[in-house]
Design a protein around this motif. Structure first.
Motif: not given
Length: 352
Positions: A176-198
């Motif tokens: 799920a996080k990877s799919s949102v990252m792909q969406l971010c890049r397509r929108m022109g943003f830079v995704p930053v992985d912060m780990g788990l939902l905690s």
């Protein structure tokens, strides 16, 4: 209303279509996931425009579709929340956190789908659960991703080049996080992985911190001001008083401050350029520019703008104080001149 966005819009133009001329709608690409948005607030409208401009098919779920339809781009379909939940492959939950429970009836339609929680709190929370964790408890069969809460509606309308490009994301589902990252890049943003939902509590607290990157520059400015002020006070005021009994304490509020400010401004300006010299020296020493700088130098490099603005503030204050000095001397001269004329007039009257 549950359909209102959980974060306020930083408005640049009035009305719901303020940023429409900055985003050109593109035809949705075949095979692209259908993006759903639950909520019709300011953030939802800006998000819909950015998604449409990025080539996504967008469906918006509203409690009053007929009333909200005119607020969204023509390319976005505005329908009921249930219909939007059924059609969408990925869903942005853009309602107030306290209204998340009103979406429970959508649980069957949202099962197995990715939910992006964009909500923020009203105050900093030190202990959980976060809003994203509470949403995950409400929808255990869905995959919750925390993100986009640090992106303003203004940034979505104007584009990432006019605002922050980073989108902080966390989730217990890597897919799920990877799919949102792909969406971010397509929108022109830079995704930053912060780990788990905690980590979502930390992400939700980020917009509530007041100028976090200004703490060290402001502290340096204050410490430098105190140091130079004490030095000038000792040299120009205290030393003459101790040696010859000359009292010039009237200089403390203006003249001493005015002498101190340019010293602080110059040192702060030096702190703007000094980390760049350190970085260049390290790159020459390593023989490559691809090594990561030490954390202290990395933080220093990213804080140069704040150091520079503090230096500029001291320079501006120095200019203001410099203008005050002649005004003060002029007022002092006029006061003495008026007193002299009164004394002269009184003396002349008694002689006559």
């Amino acid at each position: 209303m549950p359909d209102e966005m959980a974060r306020p819009l930083i408005r640049g133009r009035g009305g719901g279509g303020g940023g429409s001329r900055h985003l050109e709608a593109s035809v949705s690409e075949p095979g692209a996931p259908v993006i759903g948005i639950l909520g019709t607030g300011d953030f939802s409208r800006s998000l819909a425009r950015r998604l449409v401009a990025s080539g996504y098919q967008v469906v918006v779920g509203s409690r009053a579709p007929k009333r909200s339809g005119a607020l969204f781009p023509e390319e976005a379909e505005v329908t009921s929340q249930m219909e939007a939940a059924n059609q969408a492959d990925l869903v942005f939950v853009a309602v107030f956190p306290e209204h998340h429970s009103t979406l429970v009836e959508l649980k069957p339609a949202l099962a197995g789908k990715t939910l992006v929680d964009v909500s923020n709190g009203l105050q900093i929370k030190l202990d959980g659960p976060s809003h994203a964790e509470q949403l995950a408890d409400l929808f255990p069969e869905s995959f919750v991703v925390k993100g986009f809460n640090t992106i303003s509606a203004w940034t979505l309308q104007m584009g990432p080049r006019d605002g922050s490009r980073q989108v902080f994301l966390c989730s217990d589902s890597h897919k799920a996080k990877s799919s949102v990252m792909q969406l971010c890049r397509r929108m022109g943003f830079v995704p930053v992985d912060m780990g788990l939902l905690s980590s979502s509590l930390e992400i939700e607290n980020l917009p509530l911190y007041l100028f976090p990157s200004w703490r060290i520059p402001i502290l340096c400015t204050l410490l430098l001001f105190i140091f130079f002020y004490l030095y000038n006070f000792t040299r120009d005021i205290l030393q003459p008083y101790i040696k010859s009994g000359k009292s010039v304490f009237y200089k403390m509020p203006i003249e001493t401050v005015n002498v101190t400010l340019p010293s602080v401004a110059l040192v702060m300006l030096a702190l703007v350029y000094l980390p760049g010299l350190f970085a260049a020296f390290l790159q020459l020493w390593w023989g490559t520019k691809y090594n990561r700088f030490p954390n202290w130098l990395d933080r220093w490099l990213t804080g140069r703008k704040q150091f520079g603005l503090c230096s500029f503030l001291c320079a501006v204050l120095h200019a203001i104080y410099s203008l005050c000095l002649p005004l003060r001397k002029s007022a002092h001269f006029k006061l003495l001149n008026a007193a002299f004329k009164q004394v002269k007039a009184g003396t002349g009257g008694r002689v006559g």
